[in-house]
Design an enzyme around this catalytic site. Structure first.
Site, short mmCIF file in Angstrom:
data_model
loop_
_atom_site.label_atom_id
_atom_site.label_comp_id
_atom_site.label_asym_id
_atom_site.label_seq_id
_atom_site.Cartn_x
_atom_site.Cartn_y
_atom_site.Cartn_z
CG HIS A 97 33.92 38.93 40.39
ND1 HIS A 97 35.13 38.32 40.64
CD2 HIS A 97 34.21 40.26 40.25
CE1 HIS A 97 36.08 39.22 40.67
NE2 HIS A 97 35.56 40.40 40.44
CD GLU A 151 33.06 42.96 37.23
OE1 GLU A 151 34.14 43.58 37.23
OE2 GLU A 151 32.45 42.65 38.27
CD GLU A 155 38.86 40.96 42.17
OE1 GLU A 155 37.90 41.62 42.62
OE2 GLU A 155 38.98 40.66 40.96
#
Length: 451
Positions: free
Chosen positions: A76, A79, A156
């Protein structure tokens, strides 16, 4: 590797002249064509000429379950980093260019895949394909990028997981269900490991997994296979395959012979509930019958107002204010079959769980109602038809399946597999999966809640 297209006109011409292996078009109503580039990149074209729009997606067969031990969250993290600079693009320029041309873009990471996409006018396909091919190999990261995006993913996690007791509870349920498999590690990562991710970790994962022979290009919308083939050969065909691409080796779960239980207390919980997960088989290539039966079983037990759990626990006895059953078979390895019950006022979690078990036992004894089964299969047929009406949904359906080990033939056969499910199939699947010895039962509750 740096790519200099101006230096490779002869190579490009040769690639365009090569025969494309496995070029085949489905004859069913959904026009799907797939072929393989010489460098091993699979290309899938889903034609839909009703609007001049195209969905361009690159799916990598690597997700959080493919991460090295101790580097949870790196898939992630990478990404996020792929929206930084490349050899030819400034940081953020890809997204800005897509927006300036009236489109939108994003990316997402799961256990078994990472995908990047742009939805844009069909005449801008080459533009987005050129940029996406560029960042497949040419990402350029600075120390500031590494520090900034590491903080972004930590924030996040704080917003989506640490500040949400339901997410923390789900994280613990997964960890209890999967003792040895990487599905027990959260996709976003464990915070203490995320804090240590560095440039070397990100570039190592990038160099290992981001190559054309580990990627699937899916283009859905107002395009033709020949058009996509020519553009793909030009932009992706020049990128060499990774000859050292590792096999997708996963640690497997040991046989689960004892049920597992957990209690998660959090002062922020306003509505306690019971969750149970059972280890369940995924959809396998060429053999989707059991997964189809489990899909129907989830609808029978908890798929709506006429489902077994709703009727018995919400209408007949007012034990619960909500019940649900969930199964998604699109997974490279064993997945889960999940049940949820939110008790009504005055009903304890222990009482709610006992009522749930009683209903399940009764269902296993009496079987599936024929009228309910017919109604569910009709609803599933309609859902599968409606899924073809949006190019984004169509592209996602094929991308998730192909990166999870299924084939285009499996995707095409899935609607019929659902319609072929019998009452006997549903009950056979239920007896195998609804086994307390391979389950995890969790209570989410506040500090004051009585069990």
């Amino acid at each position: 590797m740096r790519l200099f297209p101006v230096l490779f006109p002869v190579l490009f011409a040769a690639l365009l002249a090569l025969p494309v292996a496995g070029f085949a078009t489905s004859k069913a109503s959904e026009a799907v064509t797939d072929f393989m580039l010489p460098n091993g990149m699979q290309v899938v074209v889903i034609e839909d000429h009703r609007a001049p729009v195209v969905m361009h997606m690159v799916w990598y067969r690597s997700g959080s379950a493919d991460e090295p031990l101790g580097q949870s969250g790196v898939a992630h993290y990478l990404e996020h980093l792929l929206f930084k600079a490349t050899d030819t693009l400034k940081s953020g320029e890809l997204s800005a260019t897509v927006a300036r041309n009236g489109g939108r873009d994003n990316a997402f990471t799961s256990y078994d895949y990472t995908a990047y996409y742009q939805r844009i006018a069909a005449d801008r396909l080459e533009l987005v394909m050129r940029m996406e091919a560029d960042r497949m190999k040419n990402i350029r990261l600075t120390d500031d990028d590494i520090a900034t995006e590491r903080q972004v993913i930590l924030e996040e996690r704080a917003q989506r997981t640490d500040n949400n007791p339901q997410s923390l509870f789900s994280e613990q349920m997964n960890a209890a269900q999967y003792l040895n498999h990487r599905y027990g590690v959260p996709i976003i990562g464990w915070r203490h490991e995320m804090e240590t991710l560095d440039k070397g970790d990100a570039l190592s994962f990038y160099g290992t997994h981001y190559s054309p022979n580990n990627a699937i290009l899916i283009v859905a919308g107002d395009v033709t296979p020949d058009q996509v083939r020519d553009l793909a050969l030009t932009h992706y065909g020049a990128i060499p395959a990774n000859p050292a691409l590792p096999a997708r080796l996963r640690t497997s779960e040991p046989p689960q012979t004892a049920e597992r239980r957990l209690i998660f207390r959090d002062a922020r919980v306003s509505q306690p509930y019971v969750s149970r997960s059972y280890l369940a088989p995924e959809r396998d290539p060429g053999d989707q019958a059991q997964a189809a039966a489990l899909t129907v079983l989830a609808e029978v037990l908890g798929g709506g107002a006429t489902s077994v759990l709703t009727e018995k626990l919400q209408f007949d006895r007012q034990i619960a204010v909500y019940t649900g059953a969930f199964y998604s078979g699109v997974s490279l390895d064993d997945t889960t079959f999940d049940l949820t019950i939110v008790p009504a006022d005055g009903v304890t979690l222990t009482e709610a769980e006992a009522a749930l078990d009683a209903v399940l036992a009764g269902f296993l004894a009496t079987g599936v109602d024929a009228a309910q089964l017919a109604r569910i299969k009709s609803q599933l047929r309609a859902s599968e038809i409606y899924a073809r009406d949006d190019v984004e949904r169509a592209a996602n359906r094929y991308g998730r399946a192909l990166t999870s080990g299924l084939t285009i033939a499996d995707v095409r056969a899935w609607p019929e597999a659902l319609q072929a499910v019998t009452a006997e199939d549903v009950m056979a699947a239920a007896r195998i999966v609804l086994d307390r010895r391979q389950s995890v039962t969790g209570y989410l509750m506040s500090e004051e809640t009585t069990q």
